[in-house]
Scaffold this active site. Structure first.
Site, PDB file in Angstrom:
ATOM      1  N   SER A 103       0.861  -1.182   0.000  1.00  0.00           N
ATOM      2  CA  SER A 103       0.000   0.000   0.000  1.00  0.00           C
ATOM      3  C   SER A 103       0.902   1.238   0.000  1.00  0.00           C
ATOM      4  O   SER A 103       1.810   1.355   0.814  1.00  0.00           O
ATOM      5  CB  SER A 103      -0.864  -0.020   1.255  1.00  0.00           C
ATOM      6  OG  SER A 103      -1.582   1.161   1.309  1.00  0.00           O
ATOM      7  N   GLY A 104       0.654   2.116  -0.931  1.00  0.00           N
ATOM      8  CA  GLY A 104       1.435   3.352  -1.004  1.00  0.00           C
ATOM      9  C   GLY A 104       2.670   3.233  -1.863  1.00  0.00           C
ATOM     10  O   GLY A 104       3.463   4.166  -1.948  1.00  0.00           O
ATOM     11  N   THR A 108      -1.575   2.616  -8.020  1.00  0.00           N
ATOM     12  CA  THR A 108      -2.661   3.348  -8.685  1.00  0.00           C
ATOM     13  C   THR A 108      -2.085   4.394  -9.629  1.00  0.00           C
ATOM     14  O   THR A 108      -2.562   4.556 -10.759  1.00  0.00           O
ATOM     15  CB  THR A 108      -3.563   4.000  -7.624  1.00  0.00           C
ATOM     16  OG1 THR A 108      -3.997   2.967  -6.746  1.00  0.00           O
ATOM     17  CG2 THR A 108      -4.749   4.676  -8.242  1.00  0.00           C
ATOM     18  N   ASN A 153      -0.937   5.634   3.156  1.00  0.00           N
ATOM     19  CA  ASN A 153      -1.123   6.280   1.856  1.00  0.00           C
ATOM     20  C   ASN A 153      -2.297   7.246   1.944  1.00  0.00           C
ATOM     21  O   ASN A 153      -3.387   6.867   2.374  1.00  0.00           O
ATOM     22  CB  ASN A 153      -1.388   5.194   0.812  1.00  0.00           C
ATOM     23  CG  ASN A 153      -1.527   5.752  -0.585  1.00  0.00           C
ATOM     24  OD1 ASN A 153      -1.478   6.968  -0.777  1.00  0.00           O
ATOM     25  ND2 ASN A 153      -1.698   4.872  -1.545  1.00  0.00           N
ATOM     26  N   SER A 156      -5.216   5.870  -0.532  1.00  0.00           N
ATOM     27  CA  SER A 156      -5.100   4.423  -0.612  1.00  0.00           C
ATOM     28  C   SER A 156      -6.346   3.813  -1.250  1.00  0.00           C
ATOM     29  O   SER A 156      -7.477   4.176  -0.897  1.00  0.00           O
ATOM     30  CB  SER A 156      -4.911   3.872   0.802  1.00  0.00           C
ATOM     31  OG  SER A 156      -4.743   2.489   0.720  1.00  0.00           O
ATOM     32  N   SER A 157      -6.117   2.920  -2.197  1.00  0.00           N
ATOM     33  CA  SER A 157      -7.265   2.252  -2.827  1.00  0.00           C
ATOM     34  C   SER A 157      -7.812   1.246  -1.827  1.00  0.00           C
ATOM     35  O   SER A 157      -7.086   0.363  -1.377  1.00  0.00           O
ATOM     36  CB  SER A 157      -6.817   1.508  -4.088  1.00  0.00           C
ATOM     37  OG  SER A 157      -5.977   2.315  -4.859  1.00  0.00           O
ATOM     38  N   GLY A 383      -2.597  -3.166  -2.050  1.00  0.00           N
ATOM     39  CA  GLY A 383      -1.303  -3.808  -1.816  1.00  0.00           C
ATOM     40  C   GLY A 383      -1.298  -4.646  -0.533  1.00  0.00           C
ATOM     41  O   GLY A 383      -2.216  -4.563   0.290  1.00  0.00           O
ATOM     42  N   GLU A 385      -0.814  -5.823   3.000  1.00  0.00           N
ATOM     43  CA  GLU A 385      -0.958  -4.968   4.182  1.00  0.00           C
ATOM     44  C   GLU A 385      -0.590  -5.718   5.453  1.00  0.00           C
ATOM     45  O   GLU A 385      -1.084  -6.827   5.689  1.00  0.00           O
ATOM     46  CB  GLU A 385      -2.411  -4.482   4.301  1.00  0.00           C
ATOM     47  CG  GLU A 385      -2.627  -3.172   3.623  1.00  0.00           C
ATOM     48  CD  GLU A 385      -4.028  -2.618   3.834  1.00  0.00           C
ATOM     49  OE1 GLU A 385      -4.249  -1.498   3.403  1.00  0.00           O
ATOM     50  OE2 GLU A 385      -4.878  -3.306   4.419  1.00  0.00           O
TER      51      GLU A 385
HETATM   52  N1  LIG Z   1       5.187   8.012 -10.207  1.00  0.00           N
HETATM   53  C1  LIG Z   1       4.887   8.794  -9.184  1.00  0.00           C
HETATM   54  N2  LIG Z   1       5.212  10.101  -9.230  1.00  0.00           N
HETATM   55  C2  LIG Z   1       4.898  10.903  -8.218  1.00  0.00           C
HETATM   56  N3  LIG Z   1       4.269  10.510  -7.102  1.00  0.00           N
HETATM   57  C3  LIG Z   1       3.904   9.225  -7.007  1.00  0.00           C
HETATM   58  C4  LIG Z   1       4.190   8.309  -8.053  1.00  0.00           C
HETATM   59  N4  LIG Z   1       3.716   7.112  -7.677  1.00  0.00           N
HETATM   60  C5  LIG Z   1       3.161   7.285  -6.460  1.00  0.00           C
HETATM   61  N5  LIG Z   1       3.269   8.548  -6.059  1.00  0.00           N
HETATM   62  C6  LIG Z   1       2.795   9.116  -4.790  1.00  0.00           C
HETATM   63  O1  LIG Z   1       2.537   8.095  -3.893  1.00  0.00           O
HETATM   64  C7  LIG Z   1       1.201   8.107  -3.447  1.00  0.00           C
HETATM   65  C8  LIG Z   1       0.677   6.725  -3.284  1.00  0.00           C
HETATM   66  O2  LIG Z   1       0.600   6.098  -4.523  1.00  0.00           O
HETATM   67  P1  LIG Z   1      -0.590   5.129  -4.904  1.00  0.00           P
HETATM   68  O3  LIG Z   1      -1.867   5.661  -4.435  1.00  0.00           O
HETATM   69  O4  LIG Z   1      -0.445   4.855  -6.337  1.00  0.00           O
HETATM   70  O5  LIG Z   1      -0.216   3.872  -4.085  1.00  0.00           O
HETATM   71  P2  LIG Z   1      -0.892   2.462  -4.179  1.00  0.00           P
HETATM   72  O6  LIG Z   1       0.190   1.510  -4.429  1.00  0.00           O
HETATM   73  O7  LIG Z   1      -2.006   2.480  -5.105  1.00  0.00           O
HETATM   74  O8  LIG Z   1      -1.389   2.260  -2.707  1.00  0.00           O
HETATM   75  P3  LIG Z   1      -2.689   1.511  -2.199  1.00  0.00           P
HETATM   76  O9  LIG Z   1      -2.385   0.075  -2.248  1.00  0.00           O
HETATM   77  O10 LIG Z   1      -2.832   1.991  -0.822  1.00  0.00           O
HETATM   78  O11 LIG Z   1      -3.775   1.908  -3.078  1.00  0.00           O
HETATM   79  C9  LIG Z   1       0.477   8.886  -4.487  1.00  0.00           C
HETATM   80  O12 LIG Z   1      -0.643   9.529  -3.936  1.00  0.00           O
HETATM   81  C10 LIG Z   1       1.513   9.864  -4.941  1.00  0.00           C
HETATM   82  O13 LIG Z   1       1.543  10.976  -4.095  1.00  0.00           O
HETATM   83 MG   LIG Z   2      -3.951   2.369  -4.987  1.00  0.00          MG
END
Ligand SMILES: Nc1ncnc2c1ncn2[C@@H]1O[C@H](COP(=O)(O)OP(=O)(O)OP(=O)(O)O)[C@@H](O)[C@H]1O
Ligand SMILES: [Mg+2]
Length: 1041
Positions: A103-104, A108, A153, A156-157, A383, A385
């Protein structure tokens, strides 16, 4: 060694030397610190969350990665998306992009980048753009309703998402299907410290205008809502209000009607308001605890908003109807039970709303069934957790991640090695951890944890979370990946971190301890029928449709499937789906726990690298071959690169492939020939092949173009030539025809002329030649005749009549003038002809008089009508005078009494003047003696005045006999007649024209000298009587007339 000059560390971990965990981590760290977040392991992309916006995205970069092949530029998510898209478009292979990580870690974000890349490079056009826009806009909507701030995050999704994007044969998007997995609905009613509920609640309160808030009966302050974490309402860097606007816009773009958007917001508001319904103990006579609603206002508001009687809702919340086949029993719920029901209702409403939204989006973006489509799936699932307190949700989330890891292992490591074995390729085995055993532990149909849980849920009798745990302990006491207090105790292990009500699973990513508390409940996911029935009774179309089981007609006593089994089934479908596609992997890594840019925690990354199996991944990759393909499709794709196989090849597939590769002189180390497949070791060789193919395709395309253009030009030319010949034939024909026509016409004309001429010549005599001339003459003549006859009839009666008729035609005007002249001349002649000689004589004299005096002397006009008498003194009766004139000279021309002005004094005295043919005789009136006889030959001239007077002077020549006396100054009453006759007489006698001078001043020569006579006209006119002469001096005589 690096693939690109100036790269930081190695861009592909396959090239890492030495290949160890430490060097791998260092390489990632070095790259991360240099803001290089992407690194390859072959075709797997490792992405480290930068936690900052890097300037490596956007149209410019998309264009760049579109133009280059995978290894030509720095590692990038665009490169991976590009390969996947091209493989879909050009090789017709369905794709899936698996994004995994904690997660994070950035899953996404990665999925959005992939989507934006594909959207930017795939087909264009109005229809396609609107599909793209709908697909892209589904993200903000789903994130608003399905994402929340967690400790890990901020966005977070809280649901799993698998999106299939569907393309037509050209690679243009047609639409898609979104599948969502298990929303973490417990969050609706409760959040951990430092976390928030789903974004939409905050967005709604912050972004809705006063009017909307009023309509939804909401207040702006999030602290007024029990379901919202009262301590945390804002997230740094997140603008809920503007996000709300974006969500509304996105919904509209996707195709939600205004009404639907309103419904969605109403249901969302309903959840918030439901949380505020407070329940309290209520007294019941039978002593059984019951509950009631403290403040009915909230329930009433809910009822008004969704069209539901508040009592109905209250009853559903506070009581429960147990229905058996025979009877219905209504029991009151205690406050705890009622609160449970309330929360269950809120969770259910929200999660069903979420499902409804996903379905609604799918409805908008779905593709017709008839179309043949290619599919690219993008999987962005929550992701792995590990929380402090892990519950059912974490269990299923981690199960899902476990399955994904399995896919990864199956499709990369295991499958790879097995394939080498199958194909008989010499191969050094690489050890890796196969998590199949863990997956089995969870999902085994009879002996898996999920199966146990279901069994427990369905089992009659007293069931609880602890009976479930006991069952697990019993079943998995010997399982290597299962632990609990009981199994530890049995093995005499001491672990204070393990609670009594907990069990632990050694996941591929680490050990996770789950608290079994509420596992049964959550798995059952039961909603009291009273609640669903109450919801179904609501007038609100959306709310009502969310609870179809509330319809009494549809009510069934069959239990719905449990949450765990539902999830397991959907994961199984997903896995099947993924296995059928060509996978691409994005392994997301979280560099630190604090969402901080630039921080790279080696320990944290090491854990992730380990459980993601990156090292094994690199090893397998290094030992193996990057690419394999069956001989037939490989030959089909590349046979154009060899002269022996192109355009025709009759040999076997394998031989063909060998020929092609031999001709391209690819080193044998790069290749391995399996039983059915060709293996290529490095991607570079493949890219080389692809590049060669691209160039060759260009050549072939040019050849085809050339041939086609040649053919086109030739046929065009031939057509033109044919047409030209046809046109010139027609033109020439036409021209000759015209020429012939002209010649013919000319010939005929000449012939006609000649014939005419000949005929005329021959037959002139028979012709009335000159008929027209005759006719014209005739007409002229008749006109002239008419004119002349007309003239004849209107001739002037006399010469004196000057009215002459005008010519009727202009052509006669000259004639007319001439005729007029002739006429008057003729008239004159006629007049003259009838005259007697005497009259002629008279007229001749008159004519002479006119010549002499007309216009000169004032007395002339008076003289005209009076005939010249000649004799004014009665000469016949006076013989004396007759004697005077001398007989030989014929008759007297003029005889009259004149006055002679005396030279001396100017006094006048009468004289008789006789004019004969030869002389002028002056006599005294009394004695009839000739006083003076003047020969006409001696008369030199005469002077007369221009007045009416009769004064005249006879100027004598000096040689005359009488000349000595000088000139005579005489006054005659008939001076005109006298002088005229004198003039004629002089002419007759001497052939000399007598000069008669008309003047007022003349000089008279006398004997003593000459006297200047000056005649002036007096006021009285010119009567003789009044004529007075005055002598002025000796030389001047003034005469007043
Ligand atoms: N390529 C990137 N460039 C800039 N910032 C990023 C990038 N990837 C992720 N981030 C930052 O990290 C944060 C978390 O990313 P994201 O929401 O994609 O995580 P996730 O893997 O989907 O987590 P979760 O499993 O909780 O959904 C985003 O809100 C953003 O601020
Ligand atoms: Mg996500």
């Amino acid at each position: 060694m690096t693939l690109l000059e100036g790269s930081v560390g190695v861009e592909d971990l396959v090239l890492l030397e030495p290949l160890e965990q430490e060097s791998l981590l260092k390489n990632l760290q070095l790259r991360y610190e240099n803001r290089e977040i992407y690194t390859y392991i072959g075709n797997v992309l490792v992405s480290v969350n930068p936690y900052q916006q890097l300037p490596i995205y956007g149209p410019e970069f998309i264009a760049k990665y579109w133009d280059y092949t995978f290894y030509e530029l720095k590692p990038h998510i665009y490169a991976l998306a590009n390969v996947s898209y091209l493989s879909l478009r050009d090789q017709d292979r369905d794709q899936c992009i698996l994004i995994t990580g904690e997660s994070g870690a950035g899953k996404t974000e990665a999925s959005k980048l992939v989507m934006s890349y594909v959207a930017a490079v795939c087909g264009k056009g109005e229809q396609v753009n609107s599909v793209k826009e709908q697909l892209l806009q589904s993200n903000p909507v789903l994130e608003a309703f399905g994402n929340a701030k967690t400790i890990r995050n901020n966005n977070s999704s809280r649901f799993g998402k698998y999106m299939d994007i569907e393309f037509d044969f050209k690679g243009s998007p047609l639409g898609g299907v979104i599948t969502n997995y298990l929303l973490e609905k417990s969050r609706v009613v409760k959040q951990l410290e430092g976390e928030r509920n789903f974004h939409i609640f905050y967005q709604l309160l912050a972004g809705a205008d006063a009017q909307l808030l009023k309509a939804l009966k909401l207040e702006k302050d999030t602290r007024n809502y029990a379901y919202l974490n009262r301590k945390l309402s804002r997230v740094d860097g997140m603008d809920d209000a503007s996000n709300f606007k974006a969500v509304q816009r996105a919904m509209a773009v996707i195709g939600f009607s205004e009404e639907e958007i309103r419904w969605v917001l109403e249901v969302t508001a309903l959840v918030l308001k439901l949380g505020n319904v407070e329940l309290e103990d209520e007294f019941q006579a039978n002593g059984i605890s019951a509950s009631g609603i403290r403040d009915r206002r909230g329930v009433q508001e809910i009822g008004e908003m969704v069209g539901l009687k508040s009592e109905e809702l209250e009853r559903a919340l506070c009581s429960r109807t147990v229905e058996t086949a025979k009877e219905k029993v209504v029991t009151a719920l205690s406050v705890t039970q009622a609160q449970y029901a309330q929360d269950a209702l809120a969770k259910n409403i929200y999660s069903r709303l979420f499902n409804w939204i996903v379905n609604r989006i799918n409805e908008s973006i779905k593709v017709g069934t008839g179309e043949k489509k290619k599919v690219m799936g993008v999987l962005d699932i929550y992701g792995f957790e590990i929380l402090e307190d892990n519950s059912f949700e974490q269990f299923v989330i981690n199960y899902c991640n476990e399955k994904l890891q399995q896919v990864f292992i199956e499709m990369t490591l295991k499958e790879e090695q097995e394939e080498y074995k199958r194909e008989g390729i010499p191969w050094r085995k690489v050890d890796y951890f196969d998590n199949g055993i863990i997956c089995n532990l969870i999902e085994h149909n009879q002996q898996g944890i999920l199966a146990m849980l279901d069994e427990e849920c369905l089992r009659p009798g007293v069931v609880s979370d602890s009976t479930f745990l006991a069952k697990l302990n019993q079943l998995f006491s010997k399982h290597g990946h299962y632990e609990s207090k009981v199994t530890q105790n049995a093995q005499r292990q001491y672990d204070h971190t393990m609670g009594l009500g907990c069990f632990r699973i050694c996941h591929y990513a680490g050990k996770v301890t789950y608290n079994v508390d509420s596992f049964i409940d959550k798995n059952n996911d039961l909603l009291f029928r009273d609640l669903s029935q109450a919801m179904w009774k609501a007038q609100h179309p959306l709310l009502r449709s969310l609870f179809p089981e509330g319809d009494p007609k549809q009510a069934s006593l069959k239990r719905p499937p449990t949450a765990g089994s539902q999830f397991k089934n959907s994961v199984a479908i997903l896995m099947k789906n993924l296995y059928s596609k060509n996978p691409s992997y994005i392994r997301c890594i979280k560099p630190n726990e604090h969402q901080q840019r630039g921080q790279f925690s080696l320990e944290l990354v090491a854990v992730q690298v380990r459980y993601l199996g990156l090292l094994e991944n690199v090893r397998v990759r290094r030992a193996g071959f990057a690419y394999r393909q069956q001989y037939r499709p490989f030959l089909e794709r590349y046979r154009l690169l060899s002269r022996s196989t192109w355009p025709h090849w009759n040999g076997g597939d394998r031989e063909g492939v060998e020929k092609v590769l031999e001709e391209l002189s690819i080193s044998s180390e790069e290749l391995a020939f399996g039983k059915t497949k060709i293996f290529i070791r490095s991607p570079r060789t493949l890219f080389y092949l692809e590049e060669q193919r691209r160039l060759r395709l260009q050549q072939l395309a040019t050849l085809i173009q050339k041939t086609y253009r040649g053919w086109r030009c030739r046929t065009h030319y031939q057509l033109m030539r044919k047409s030209q010949i046809l046109i010139s034939a027609w033109f020439r024909g036409n021209m000759q025809q015209k020429r012939y026509g002209k010649i013919k016409a000319s010939t005929l004309l000449i012939q006609a002329f000649v014939r005419g001429w000949k005929a005329r010549k021959n037959y002139r005599k028979y012709f009335r030649s000159g008929a027209s001339l005759i006719l014209a003459n005739f007409i002229y003549k008749s006109l002239a005749q008419k004119f002349l006859l007309g003239l004849k009839n209107s001739l002037p009666a006399s010469v004196l009549d000057k009215k002459w008729p005008a010519a009727p035609y202009r052509c006669f005007s000259t004639t007319n003038q001439k005729l007029r002249q002739l006429f008057y001349q003729w008239k004159g002649k006629k007049f003259r002809d009838q005259l007697s000689p005497k009259q002629v004589e008279i007229l001749r004299e008159k004519l002479c008089a006119s010549e002499l005096f007309k216009g000169k002397k004032a007395s002339y006009p008076q003289s005209v009508p009076i005939p010249f008498h000649g004799d004014y003194i009665g000469l016949q009766r006076n013989p004396k005078l007759q004697k005077l004139k001398g007989g030989e000279e014929g008759p007297v021309l003029v005889a009259e009494t004149v006055k002679k002005v005396n030279r001396g004094n100017g006094k006048a005295s009468s004289r008789i003047l006789l004019l004969t043919k030869g002389h002028v005789i002056l006599t005294d009136a009394k004695n009839s003696q000739a006083k003076t006889v003047i020969g006409l030959d001696s008369v030199a001239g005469v002077s007369v005045t221009s007045f009416k007077d009769g004064l005249f002077s006879l100027h004598l020549s000096e040689i005359s006999s009488v000349g000595s006396k000088g000139d005579f100054l005489l006054i005659s009453e008939h001076v005109i007649e006298l002088l005229t006759r004198m003039y004629q007489a002089v002419l007759d006698a001497t052939q000399r024209q007598l000069p008669i001078t008309v003047t007022e001043e003349f000089s008279v020569r006398f004997k003593k000298g000459s006297v200047d006579v000056k005649v002036t006209q007096g006021p009285g006119g010119a009567e003789d009587s009044k004529l007075s002469c005055k002598k002025k001096g000796s030389r001047r005589l003034e005469v007043a007339v």
